[in-house]
Motif scaffolding. Structure first.
Motif: not given
Length: 319
Positions: A130-137, A139-143, A246-254
């Motif tokens: 499940x984390x692999x499916x949610x971690x790029x979202x 919501x998880x970055x905000x959390x 190619x990681x992007x979402x986590x750095x962008x949101x956080x």
């Protein structure tokens, strides 16, 4: 002495042969017709934009104005007069070379645990994936930003054990990148499932024979499990290496799109995004994209070359 008569089959000629030929040609046309949406998508959505971005990488293109050919000026500026490019590359390389090995080690450890034949294996496998499916979202970055904030749950736990003045991990340039690496490790589900599939393919006879010879679990792990699992380790390493670059979402949101604090979370893809859509330097961003492609290709090729010496297959071959 008997001689065997060899018969040569010749293709039918005349009306029958022409009919079969027309039928085969018609089937080919239907095949190309059904493949045409894929070919159109490849041309319009992949090959065309790639060729256009390669052209723009040699131009001064500001998105809202006409492009001007400047040759290799974008690439020269990148390597000689852009400290943020070097900073973004440094941050990304640290993220890749720390995060990917830790993620693979953790994924393998969980796969070994699940491979012991516990009850409800399917449920545990789904939960761990499940984390692999949610971690790029988003919501998880905000959390994640809330968890590692000054008043986040992580500091609450540390306060319970006596650390009352813990910093805001996500806002401290010395620690911010490591919170993103921890998020990367938490995305262990996908490589874990691949490791588990590889472990299931190792014959149990090898372990039974080694047990008779007196080998313990540690010796079995390093002399049986790891050598027979090297193709799976290699596959996971390549996939996760490309994904980490190619990681992007986590750095962008956080970091709220800034790469802060002090560019400590300025991933390469985030810097590319800033140049393209914040500064409107599309030509320079295109050059950044092609350099990223080259870096990923270089590391992938290097892994294939080095893999010849440590990746072993069951038939005795190597990669």
């Amino acid at each position: 002495m008997l001689h065997r008569r060899e018969t040569v089959t010749t293709p039918p000629s005349g009306p029958t042969g022409e009919k079969n030929g027309r039928k085969g040609s018609q089937e080919n046309r239907w095949g190309y017709l059904f493949l045409s949406p894929w070919f159109a998508g490849l041309l319009v959505l992949t090959a065309g934009p790639m060729a256009l971005s390669l052209y723009y990488s040699f131009t001064d293109f500001a998105l809202l104005s006409d492009s001007t050919w400047i040759g290799t000026a974008n690439y020269e500026r990148m390597f000689t007069d852009d400290p943020r490019f070097l900073s973004a590359m440094s941050v990304t390389l640290r993220y890749v070379f720390i995060g990917v090995p830790l993620q693979l080690v953790f994924a393998l450890a969980v796969a070994l645990l699940l491979n012991r034949g516990m009850r409800g294996l399917g449920l545990y496998r789904a939960l761990y994936y499940l984390p692999s499916m949610l971690a790029g979202s988003v919501a998880i970055a905000v959390l994640w930003r809330q968890v590692f904030g000054r008043e986040g749950i992580f500091n609450v736990i540390l306060a319970f054990f006596g650390w009352q003045d813990a910093p805001s991990w996500i806002a401290d340039p010395d620690y911010a990148l490591y919170t993103l690496i921890l998020l990367r490790v938490w995305e262990f589900g996908s490589p874990m499932v691949i490791f588990l599939a590889g472990l299931r393919q190792i014959p149990r006879d090898y372990y039974e024979a080694s047990s008779i010879d007196g080998a313990g679990r540690v010796a079995q792990f390093f002399r049986i499990t790891i050598p027979l699992l090297t193709p799976v380790i290699f596959l996971n390493m390549i996939l996760q290496l490309i994904g980490a670059f190619q990681a992007f979402n986590s750095a962008f949101i956080i970091s709220e799109g800034t790469g802060g604090p002090l560019d400590s979370t300025l991933f390469y893809t985030l810097y590319l995004y800033q140049e393209a859509f914040a500064n409107f330097r599309m030509g320079y961003a295109s050059a950044l994209a092609w350099v990223l492609l080259g870096v990923i290709g270089l590391f992938t090729a290097a892994n294939f070359l080095i893999g010849r010496y440590w990746v072993h297959y069951e038939d005795g071959g190597r990669s």
